[in-house]
Write a protein that holds these residues in place. Sequence first.
Motif, PDB file in Angstrom:
ATOM      1  N   GLY A 240       0.780  -1.225   0.000  1.00 11.02           N
ATOM      2  CA  GLY A 240       0.000   0.000   0.000  1.00 11.02           C
ATOM      3  C   GLY A 240       0.811   1.274   0.000  1.00 11.02           C
ATOM      4  O   GLY A 240       0.244   2.353   0.059  1.00 11.02           O
TER       5      GLY A 240
ATOM      6  N   VAL B  70      -5.615   0.496  -0.697  1.00  6.06           N
ATOM      7  CA  VAL B  70      -6.416  -0.690  -0.391  1.00  6.06           C
ATOM      8  C   VAL B  70      -7.422  -0.891  -1.513  1.00  6.06           C
ATOM      9  O   VAL B  70      -8.168   0.033  -1.864  1.00  6.06           O
TER      10      VAL B  70
ATOM     11  N   MET C 183      -6.793   5.263  -1.665  1.00 12.69           N
ATOM     12  CA  MET C 183      -5.382   5.582  -1.419  1.00 12.69           C
ATOM     13  C   MET C 183      -5.250   7.089  -1.285  1.00 12.69           C
ATOM     14  O   MET C 183      -6.126   7.840  -1.700  1.00 12.69           O
TER      15      MET C 183
ATOM     16  N   THR D 212      -2.709  -9.173  -1.564  1.00 10.51           N
ATOM     17  CA  THR D 212      -2.335  -7.908  -2.189  1.00 10.51           C
ATOM     18  C   THR D 212      -2.689  -7.976  -3.666  1.00 10.51           C
ATOM     19  O   THR D 212      -2.862  -9.061  -4.228  1.00 10.51           O
TER      20      THR D 212
ATOM     21  N   ALA E 224      -1.276  -3.088  -3.612  1.00  7.92           N
ATOM     22  CA  ALA E 224      -2.350  -2.608  -2.749  1.00  7.92           C
ATOM     23  C   ALA E 224      -2.827  -3.764  -1.874  1.00  7.92           C
ATOM     24  O   ALA E 224      -2.904  -4.903  -2.316  1.00  7.92           O
ATOM     25  N   ARG E 225      -3.151  -3.454  -0.622  1.00  8.30           N
ATOM     26  CA  ARG E 225      -3.762  -4.462   0.231  1.00  8.30           C
ATOM     27  C   ARG E 225      -5.177  -4.717  -0.291  1.00  8.30           C
ATOM     28  O   ARG E 225      -5.772  -3.843  -0.894  1.00  8.30           O
TER      29      ARG E 225
END
Length: 177
Positions: A53, A70, A83, A156, A173-174
């Motif tokens: 992230g 995320v 984000m 992710t 990104a998570r």
Amino acid sequence: MARKAKTARKNPLVTAATGVVLPAALAVCLTACGGSHSSDASSPAPTPSGTPGEVEASSNGAAVSVTGAVAHLDRSGDGTLAMTVRNSGTVTDHLDMVGVPGGARGTLSGGKNPKDNGAMNPAGILILPNGSTTFGAAGGPAVKLTHVKGVTSRHTLPLILQFGVAGLVRLEARVTQ
């Protein structure tokens, strides 16, 4: 009396050279004109940091950092990307593309204020110098994701962000469902 127009004869050597030289010149121009994250245009995009992230990139006066990325996805892979993007540089930058696995792209939409951070303009989502914008916040810009695949076992999602000045940035990104 009407004159007949002469048809131009193309020299085969000129035609062949044009077919080779023009694409090569275009490739050189696109490489030179497209931003890169450092002064070395042959360098790859920055790899994601050790923290999902988060990522930083800078070039030509823009210095962007992405935090809190995320991807909120449902079971079909539809959702949004949240984000915060900060530009601590001295020039205006913009986010013009979010790439997801498989070559798909997120759909960008701008915030409500047309002259503020997060506004959509012809170049993408505006990020002013020393400014930041939060994607997914009320009234702010958004990235819609559709039928995304490629979530890793670490939960992710590998993304590619294309900034107009700072260049191409890779990000993990998570993922939440």
